[in-house]
Enzyme design. Structure first.
Site, PDB file in Angstrom:
ATOM      1  N   ASN A  10       0.973  -1.391   0.180  1.00 48.53           N
ATOM      2  CA  ASN A  10      -0.038  -0.092   0.004  1.00 48.53           C
ATOM      3  C   ASN A  10       0.952   1.260   0.241  1.00 48.53           C
ATOM      4  O   ASN A  10       1.482   1.701   1.176  1.00 48.53           O
ATOM      5  CB  ASN A  10      -1.029  -0.026   1.238  1.00 48.53           C
ATOM      6  CG  ASN A  10      -1.918   1.165   1.142  1.00 48.53           C
ATOM      7  OD1 ASN A  10      -1.776   2.062   0.549  1.00 48.53           O
ATOM      8  ND2 ASN A  10      -2.799   0.776   2.315  1.00 48.53           N
ATOM      9  N   ARG A  93      -2.409  -2.150  -3.659  1.00 53.02           N
ATOM     10  CA  ARG A  93      -3.692  -1.353  -3.570  1.00 53.02           C
ATOM     11  C   ARG A  93      -3.700  -0.131  -4.147  1.00 53.02           C
ATOM     12  O   ARG A  93      -2.569   0.508  -4.186  1.00 53.02           O
ATOM     13  CB  ARG A  93      -3.654  -0.868  -2.023  1.00 53.02           C
ATOM     14  CG  ARG A  93      -4.809   0.119  -1.800  1.00 53.02           C
ATOM     15  CD  ARG A  93      -4.916   0.806  -0.464  1.00 53.02           C
ATOM     16  NE  ARG A  93      -6.178   1.525  -0.179  1.00 53.02           N
ATOM     17  CZ  ARG A  93      -6.300   2.715   0.527  1.00 53.02           C
ATOM     18  NH1 ARG A  93      -5.229   3.003   1.100  1.00 53.02           N
ATOM     19  NH2 ARG A  93      -7.450   3.372   0.574  1.00 53.02           N
ATOM     20  N   HIS A 182     -12.957   3.022  -0.144  1.00 55.45           N
ATOM     21  CA  HIS A 182     -12.833   1.594   0.768  1.00 55.45           C
ATOM     22  C   HIS A 182     -13.517   0.673   0.207  1.00 55.45           C
ATOM     23  O   HIS A 182     -14.067  -0.138   0.915  1.00 55.45           O
ATOM     24  CB  HIS A 182     -13.490   2.153   1.926  1.00 55.45           C
ATOM     25  CG  HIS A 182     -13.057   3.324   2.725  1.00 55.45           C
ATOM     26  ND1 HIS A 182     -13.822   4.213   3.527  1.00 55.45           N
ATOM     27  CD2 HIS A 182     -11.654   3.539   3.233  1.00 55.45           C
ATOM     28  CE1 HIS A 182     -12.969   5.179   4.088  1.00 55.45           C
ATOM     29  NE2 HIS A 182     -11.726   4.760   4.018  1.00 55.45           N
ATOM     30  N   ARG A 243     -12.200  15.214   7.539  1.00 61.60           N
ATOM     31  CA  ARG A 243     -12.902  15.758   6.367  1.00 61.60           C
ATOM     32  C   ARG A 243     -14.348  16.212   6.863  1.00 61.60           C
ATOM     33  O   ARG A 243     -15.082  15.413   7.773  1.00 61.60           O
ATOM     34  CB  ARG A 243     -12.989  14.702   5.274  1.00 61.60           C
ATOM     35  CG  ARG A 243     -11.494  14.061   4.826  1.00 61.60           C
ATOM     36  CD  ARG A 243     -11.893  13.400   3.634  1.00 61.60           C
ATOM     37  NE  ARG A 243     -10.641  12.819   3.331  1.00 61.60           N
ATOM     38  CZ  ARG A 243     -10.296  11.370   3.370  1.00 61.60           C
ATOM     39  NH1 ARG A 243     -11.195  10.731   3.734  1.00 61.60           N
ATOM     40  NH2 ARG A 243      -9.167  11.003   2.818  1.00 61.60           N
ATOM     41  N   GLU A 386      -8.308  -5.330   5.106  1.00 62.73           N
ATOM     42  CA  GLU A 386      -8.024  -4.970   3.632  1.00 62.73           C
ATOM     43  C   GLU A 386      -6.831  -5.909   2.988  1.00 62.73           C
ATOM     44  O   GLU A 386      -7.096  -6.082   1.856  1.00 62.73           O
ATOM     45  CB  GLU A 386      -8.023  -3.377   3.640  1.00 62.73           C
ATOM     46  CG  GLU A 386      -9.433  -2.691   3.841  1.00 62.73           C
ATOM     47  CD  GLU A 386      -9.188  -1.459   3.934  1.00 62.73           C
ATOM     48  OE1 GLU A 386      -8.896  -1.055   5.286  1.00 62.73           O
ATOM     49  OE2 GLU A 386      -9.263  -0.573   2.917  1.00 62.73           O
TER      50      GLU A 386
END
Ligand code: ADP
Length: 401
Positions: A10, A93, A182, A243, A386
């Site tokens: 990743n 990823r 996601h 955010r 993940e």
């Protein structure tokens, strides 16, 4: 013995996270993180799982090439080097796969070119992902490398959910639509939730709430995503750590025209200085709960805004799905913050939703139900994974080659 190991990478702009898995039993062999790449104070933290041994090294790591070489050296010290014939593939990823990539994909020049073409819609993430891929390819040119896209699971969204109600030609010209992110987590968790219910993914409707520092919700009908809360970028939707999530887009015009802020300043404000941190100065839910318990009004309001938005999405996705079999909480907040889970479904008994206080207080790493035994809609806590999902998808693809 055929190769059974998969390295999951990743690659961020200044970091590389990695895990080496053995796909015969999905176990972790090693994992680690290289941080602050390009600075003097770079750091690599590496864990050899078998020996329960963690090593740390501090010093300058100039670029991704040097970072991956450092990872390779650490793995080699454990007898797990990247030159091993047991390494079957590297799974990457990749944040943005646009409309093009609906599945994990073996990387070739055409795939690289397409990931590059998508940079305008993922200016922060795709360049770093590309660098990671190219570096890994240089290290092991003979090895299959697979891209697993954060957006892929959401490509099943109908146009009615994926399109913004703006001029179609302008939208198409600039590839403006809702992509969602996601996806690897939403795919993994929705499937694991079906398994927890003892059903096939095709037979259940699930609302997945991925609540980490970034947060997103998805509505999954029979294993296929039909709506998700993030949009063109990860800014849309739920209140997150830093955010804002949903907002009247005119706030941006207002801040520019009346507040005199530049587009870059507003971008930073909404992505990095908003959400929980903007509301109360903290983005860690543990700290926010501690402050709420001490009677801190600012933290309480931040928590309430976070929950209000979450509840709106539960209601919206309930309506989108029509019938819901389960709601699954996942990621750092979803897996750990019992207070968030309780507050998010409080008052929704008429929708068949409730949380059992005792079950909700239990902590653990396994998927579990926290709704009362007779609940019409199950509420579940399903830890996401993940890396395992990326490794599984990579291995499945490479196994067919
Ligand atoms: P990321 O989006 O960075 O992958 P994670 O899924 O790891 O994030 O979630 C990180 C967040 O999870 C932290 O910012 C914190 O708010 C929350 N979190 C982690 N552990 C706990 C806990 N025990 N209780 C409440 N919140 C927690």
């Amino acid at each position: 013995m055929s190769a059974s190991r998969v390295l999951v990478l990743n690659s961020g702009s200044s970091s590389v996270k990695y895990q080496l898995l053995d796909m015969r039993d999905s176990s972790r062999l090693a994992m680690g993180l290289v941080e602050r790449i390009g600075e003097q104070s770079s750091r690599i933290r590496h864990t050899h799982v078998g020996n329960d041994d963690t090593r740390e090294w501090n010093g300058p790591i100039a670029d991704h090439d040097a970072a991956l070489k450092a990872v390779s050296e650490e793995l080699a010290k454990d007898g797990l080097g990247l030159d091993s014939p047991e390494l079957a593939a590297i799974g990457h990823r990749v944040v943005h796969g646009g409309k093009t990539f609906t599945q994990p994909t073996v990387i070739d020049e055409t795939v690289l070119a397409e990931i590059e073409r998508l940079i305008p819609v993922a200016p922060l993430h795709n360049p770093a992902n590309l660098t990671g891929i190219r570096t890994a390819q240089a290290l092991r040119p003979d090895l299959p490398q697979v891209a697993v896209f954060d957006t892929a699971f959401h490509t099943t969204m109908p146009e009615s959910a994926a399109r913004y109600a703006i001029d179609v030609r302008t939208a198409d010209e600039h590839r403006v639509r809702r992509y969602g992110f996601h996806g690897t987590s939403h795919a993994y968790v929705s499937r694991a939730t079906a398994k927890l219910l003892g059903k096939a993914p095709e037979d259940v409707n699930v609302i997945v709430l991925h609540l980490g520092n970034g947060a997103s919700a998805s509505a999954v009908r029979g294993g296929r995503c039909v709506d998700t809360s993030m949009g063109l970028t990860p800014l849309e939707g739920l209140v997150m750590g830093t955010r804002s999530g949903d907002m009247d887009p005119a706030v941006i015009f207002h801040l520019a025209r009346v507040g005199g802020m530049s587009i870059d300043e507003i971008d930073t404000l909404l992505n990095k200085k908003s959400g929980l941190v903007g509301l109360c100065g903290d983005n860690d839910m543990r700290e926010i709960r501690r402050r709420v318990d001490e009677g801190d009004e600012e933290a309480k309001l931040a928590f309430d805004i976070y929950i209000h938005r979450l509840k709106k999405y539960i209601g919206a996705y309930y309506a989108v799905l029509g019938t819901v079999d389960a709601i699954a909480f996942t990621a750092g907040v979803g897996e750990n913050a019992a207070a968030v889970r309780e507050a998010a479904v409080a008052g929704l008994e008429t929708l068949g939703l409730a949380v059992d206080g005792t079950l909700n207080a239990v902590r653990g790493d396994e998927p579990r139900l926290i709704s009362p035994a007779d609940a019409r809609v199950k509420v579940a806590v399903v830890p996401t994974d993940e890396e395992l999902e990326i490794a599984t998808q990579t291995y499945a693809l490479v196994g067919r080659y």
